[in-house]
Design an enzyme around this catalytic site. Structure first.
Site, mmCIF file in Angstrom:
data_model
loop_
_atom_site.group_PDB
_atom_site.id
_atom_site.type_symbol
_atom_site.label_atom_id
_atom_site.label_comp_id
_atom_site.label_asym_id
_atom_site.label_seq_id
_atom_site.Cartn_x
_atom_site.Cartn_y
_atom_site.Cartn_z
ATOM 1 C CG HIS A 7 3.080 91.565 23.609
ATOM 2 N ND1 HIS A 7 4.109 91.629 22.703
ATOM 3 C CD2 HIS A 7 2.068 92.289 23.077
ATOM 4 C CE1 HIS A 7 3.742 92.364 21.675
ATOM 5 N NE2 HIS A 7 2.508 92.779 21.875
ATOM 6 N NE ARG A 8 2.887 90.692 18.961
ATOM 7 C CZ ARG A 8 3.687 91.227 18.065
ATOM 8 N NH1 ARG A 8 4.437 90.423 17.316
ATOM 9 N NH2 ARG A 8 3.758 92.532 17.873
ATOM 10 C CD GLU A 34 -1.643 91.644 22.977
ATOM 11 O OE1 GLU A 34 -1.979 92.503 22.141
ATOM 12 O OE2 GLU A 34 -0.781 90.757 22.715
ATOM 13 C CG ASP A 36 -2.121 90.603 18.236
ATOM 14 O OD1 ASP A 36 -2.317 91.721 18.705
ATOM 15 O OD2 ASP A 36 -1.061 89.949 18.406
ATOM 16 C CG HIS A 49 1.041 91.075 15.334
ATOM 17 N ND1 HIS A 49 1.566 91.862 14.335
ATOM 18 C CD2 HIS A 49 0.867 91.898 16.399
ATOM 19 C CE1 HIS A 49 1.716 93.094 14.784
ATOM 20 N NE2 HIS A 49 1.300 93.151 16.034
ATOM 21 C CD GLU A 106 -3.825 94.881 19.267
ATOM 22 O OE1 GLU A 106 -2.825 94.425 19.858
ATOM 23 O OE2 GLU A 106 -3.755 95.689 18.323
ATOM 24 C CE LYS A 108 -2.297 93.708 16.143
ATOM 25 N NZ LYS A 108 -1.741 94.988 16.595
ATOM 26 C CG ASP A 225 7.559 90.325 23.742
ATOM 27 O OD1 ASP A 225 6.328 90.458 23.593
ATOM 28 O OD2 ASP A 225 8.399 90.931 23.027
#
Ligand code: G3P
Ligand code: CA
Length: 237
Positions: A7-8, A34, A36, A49, A106, A108, A225
């Site tokens: 995640h990120r 993943e 953003d 993000h 993703e 945003k 994370d």
């Protein structure tokens, strides 16, 4: 089989949405990444993000009001000696050509309207010929519909509100998968999705008991994370 998505990037240990966090995630051997994306003033796509640069960089202002060149001058805030820069989507996709990770982009665009973001991102993915490894996701469900029209890649509907039926949501949007906050998912809802052939990936699963619980339920994707930690649970079921 539950796939692990960083995640990120490996954002529990390294500054989120940076090349450093992405490279460290890849080193863990995790299945996917993943991150953003937002659109800049000069219609470029950057990996960050928030709608503004305030929280994660030494600058101030909205991403949509700055050019790529201006954004590239900023440094990411972190305790690390080497200061990371905001990556462009091109930076990440070019790097991704050298590995085999699944890439969850993703968009945003749920708080800010970015005209043409879907087309722009799809074009960039095509430029690097990464269509076979991309999952798009967004909280903007109109954007899910647009993506479904312009790409054959997997498109996931994101949600975080209680009371939403993920099967109906996926069916109404023609979405390929559901990405949900784990707090609003139940084992029953997940089984309903499984019965309808809808993969479910949950964010942000960081604590071992949570990771284990959802893996035991047959979750499709763990968005975490700490991909290094989550990897340890990979084959328990
Ligand atoms: O894509 C899942 C998750 O990243 C959505 O929440 O706020 O971390 O982008 P957020
Ligand atoms: Ca995200």
């Amino acid at each position: 089989m539950s796939h692990i998505f960083a995640h990120r990037g490996s954002s529990g240990t390294y500054p989120e949405n940076t090349m450093l966090a992405f490279k460290k995630a890849e080193k863990t051997g995790c299945y996917g990444l993943e991150f953003d994306v937002h659109m800049t003033k000069d219609l470029e796509v950057v990996v960050i993000h928030d709608e503004t640069v305030n929280r994660t960089t030494n600058g101030r202002g909205a991403v949509k009001d700055m050019t790529l060149e201006e954004l590239k001058k900023l440094s990411i805030k972190s305790g690390w000696l080497r200061k990371e820069k905001i990556p462009s989507l091109d930076d990440v996709l070019e790097w991704a050509q050298g590995n085999e990770m699944i890439i969850n982009i993703e968009l945003k665009n749920d708080k800010v309207f970015y005209k043409g973001l879907e087309e722009l991102v799809v074009q960039k993915v095509a430029k690097y010929q990464l269509e076979g490894r991309i999952i798009y996701s967004t909280f903007n469900h109109e954007s899910v519909k647009i993506l479904k029209k312009i790409t054959t890649c997997e498109v996931a509907a994101l949600y975080s509100r209680k009371g939403i039926n993920p099967v109906l949501l996926a069916q109404s949007l023609n979405a390929d998968a559901i990405h949900a906050n784990y707090r609003v998912m139940t084992p029953q809802l997940m089984r309903d999705c499984q019965r309808h052939g809808i993969p479910v990936r949950l964010y942000t699963l960081n604590r071992p008991p949570l990771i284990q619980k959802w893996m035991n339920e047959g979750l499709s994707g763990v968005i975490t994370d700490y991909p290094d930690l989550a990897q340890k649970f990979k084959d328990k079921k």
